[in-house]
Design a protein around this motif. Sequence first.
Motif, PDB file in Angstrom:
ATOM      1  N   TYR A   4      60.584 -52.463  18.874  1.00  0.00           N
ATOM      2  CA  TYR A   4      60.035 -51.537  17.798  1.00  0.00           C
ATOM      3  C   TYR A   4      60.951 -51.294  16.468  1.00  0.00           C
ATOM      4  O   TYR A   4      62.136 -50.905  17.178  1.00  0.00           O
ATOM      5  CB  TYR A   4      59.934 -50.091  18.181  1.00  0.00           C
ATOM      6  N   TYR A   6      62.252 -49.281  13.064  1.00  0.00           N
ATOM      7  CA  TYR A   6      62.030 -48.289  12.672  1.00  0.00           C
ATOM      8  C   TYR A   6      61.490 -48.538  10.996  1.00  0.00           C
ATOM      9  O   TYR A   6      60.767 -47.775  10.272  1.00  0.00           O
ATOM     10  CB  TYR A   6      62.758 -46.784  12.310  1.00  0.00           C
ATOM     11  N   LEU A  72      62.279 -46.303  25.076  1.00  0.00           N
ATOM     12  CA  LEU A  72      61.913 -44.709  24.956  1.00  0.00           C
ATOM     13  C   LEU A  72      61.861 -43.859  25.620  1.00  0.00           C
ATOM     14  O   LEU A  72      61.711 -43.405  26.325  1.00  0.00           O
ATOM     15  CB  LEU A  72      59.738 -45.159  25.078  1.00  0.00           C
ATOM     16  N   GLN A  73      62.008 -42.013  24.397  1.00  0.00           N
ATOM     17  CA  GLN A  73      62.838 -41.478  24.771  1.00  0.00           C
ATOM     18  C   GLN A  73      61.598 -40.295  24.607  1.00  0.00           C
ATOM     19  O   GLN A  73      60.655 -39.857  23.856  1.00  0.00           O
ATOM     20  CB  GLN A  73      64.228 -40.590  24.482  1.00  0.00           C
ATOM     21  N   GLU A  74      61.490 -39.127  25.407  1.00  0.00           N
ATOM     22  CA  GLU A  74      61.045 -38.071  25.447  1.00  0.00           C
ATOM     23  C   GLU A  74      61.183 -36.717  24.965  1.00  0.00           C
ATOM     24  O   GLU A  74      62.008 -36.299  25.688  1.00  0.00           O
ATOM     25  CB  GLU A  74      59.978 -37.378  26.907  1.00  0.00           C
ATOM     26  N   GLN A  75      61.104 -35.743  23.912  1.00  0.00           N
ATOM     27  CA  GLN A  75      61.777 -34.519  23.438  1.00  0.00           C
ATOM     28  C   GLN A  75      61.367 -33.247  22.982  1.00  0.00           C
ATOM     29  O   GLN A  75      59.983 -33.504  22.736  1.00  0.00           O
ATOM     30  CB  GLN A  75      62.876 -35.054  22.273  1.00  0.00           C
ATOM     31  N   MET A 301      57.627 -34.505  21.580  1.00  0.00           N
ATOM     32  CA  MET A 301      58.093 -36.137  20.470  1.00  0.00           C
ATOM     33  C   MET A 301      58.768 -36.898  21.403  1.00  0.00           C
ATOM     34  O   MET A 301      59.667 -36.960  22.343  1.00  0.00           O
ATOM     35  CB  MET A 301      58.904 -35.636  19.273  1.00  0.00           C
ATOM     36  N   GLU A 302      57.378 -38.552  21.432  1.00  0.00           N
ATOM     37  CA  GLU A 302      58.267 -39.733  21.862  1.00  0.00           C
ATOM     38  C   GLU A 302      59.614 -40.529  20.610  1.00  0.00           C
ATOM     39  O   GLU A 302      58.161 -40.429  19.763  1.00  0.00           O
ATOM     40  CB  GLU A 302      56.602 -40.948  22.357  1.00  0.00           C
ATOM     41  N   ARG A 303      60.065 -41.230  20.780  1.00  0.00           N
ATOM     42  CA  ARG A 303      60.948 -41.315  20.509  1.00  0.00           C
ATOM     43  C   ARG A 303      61.687 -42.682  20.951  1.00  0.00           C
ATOM     44  O   ARG A 303      62.623 -42.541  21.500  1.00  0.00           O
ATOM     45  CB  ARG A 303      61.511 -40.816  19.073  1.00  0.00           C
ATOM     46  N   TYR A 304      61.848 -44.219  20.351  1.00  0.00           N
ATOM     47  CA  TYR A 304      63.109 -45.015  20.799  1.00  0.00           C
ATOM     48  C   TYR A 304      64.343 -44.629  20.579  1.00  0.00           C
ATOM     49  O   TYR A 304      64.511 -44.218  19.012  1.00  0.00           O
ATOM     50  CB  TYR A 304      61.937 -46.787  20.171  1.00  0.00           C
ATOM     51  N   GLU A 305      65.000 -44.835  21.195  1.00  0.00           N
ATOM     52  CA  GLU A 305      66.364 -44.866  21.351  1.00  0.00           C
ATOM     53  C   GLU A 305      66.715 -46.123  19.804  1.00  0.00           C
ATOM     54  O   GLU A 305      66.679 -46.868  20.721  1.00  0.00           O
ATOM     55  CB  GLU A 305      67.043 -44.761  22.436  1.00  0.00           C
ATOM     56  N   GLU A 306      67.434 -45.563  18.771  1.00  0.00           N
ATOM     57  CA  GLU A 306      67.674 -46.917  17.799  1.00  0.00           C
ATOM     58  C   GLU A 306      68.884 -47.544  18.380  1.00  0.00           C
ATOM     59  O   GLU A 306      70.387 -46.621  19.319  1.00  0.00           O
ATOM     60  CB  GLU A 306      68.633 -46.016  16.994  1.00  0.00           C
TER      61      GLU A 306
END
Length: 329
Positions: A4, A6, A72-75, A301-306
């Motif tokens: 992905y 950003y 993908l990380q969930e926070q 919040m789901e976010r891909y690790e850069e």
Amino acid sequence: MPIYFYNPNALLWLWLVPAAAGLFLYAAVRRKQAIRAFGAGALFISRKREAAGSYLAIALVVLALAQPAWDLQEQKLQETGRDVVFLLDVSRSMLAEDMHPNRLENAKTAILDCVETLSGDRVGLVLFAGSAEIRCPLTVDYDYFRMALRQASPNSIAAGGTMIGHAVERTLEKLLDPANAGMQDLILITDGEDMVDGPDEVEAVKKLADAGVRFIAIGIGDRARGSRIALEDEESGARSFMKHGNTEVWTKLHAETLRRMTAAVPDGIYFDVANGPFDLARIYRQIMENAERASTDSQVMERYEEKFHLFLGGAVIVLLAANRWRRRT
């Protein structure tokens, strides 16, 4: 594994790779022509591998700028905040120019600056003159709030005059929730002129205290000499001043009204900024330093690790290696 980006617009800079290749080919041709001019025995240095390394490094830097991410990380987020309602006077007297460019524009700028400092707080906007209208319900969508505030003008309210007490009561009835008692703030910004018979202002703010709403009043405008109310013709742009009969109308800050309102409630706070500059963000921050804040619903919040650092590191390694590949032929 899906990747992905950003900042995908940065990928447009990949055109630099073929452009650099074209420049390298042009330079190589010119060098060979120069060597032929010198004749036999001239030394030629091959830069093909160095050039290839440069192309790859450029591509890696562009990919890094695009902020590639995977894994993908969930926070879980748990925000806290207060409900902040801005009750803004948009009556004609707010067009007085004892503050530059006028009282209303100064108030709008101060509110915008204040909202910039908020985080997790819900904000609402109520405009009033001879009546009151909710222009932004309580929300964390600050962009929508800013849009509603920028559109605020005396034309936003059909009824002229000023009814402060009615505006306070309507805000309490339609926007504030007794279930959040102790965690709600009403910030009134006005010149204090109450020109229409309506609910008593003091009795209105007492209802705020009963509902657990903190009341803050900001008084703006020259309280000594006052100022005329500037009007501008929409078609011709010609300026004039409001008149009552043949007499120009002058408006002053009615601080006494606002002082009586804040004195009627235990936590009422009044700031008399008159016609000087004022920092509403700093004022509110000081008042709310130890204030209670409500917890909002938790969100995941789901976010891909850069991973952009991997590409930047790769670019540096490629450039260093390409420099050592240079060989003489």
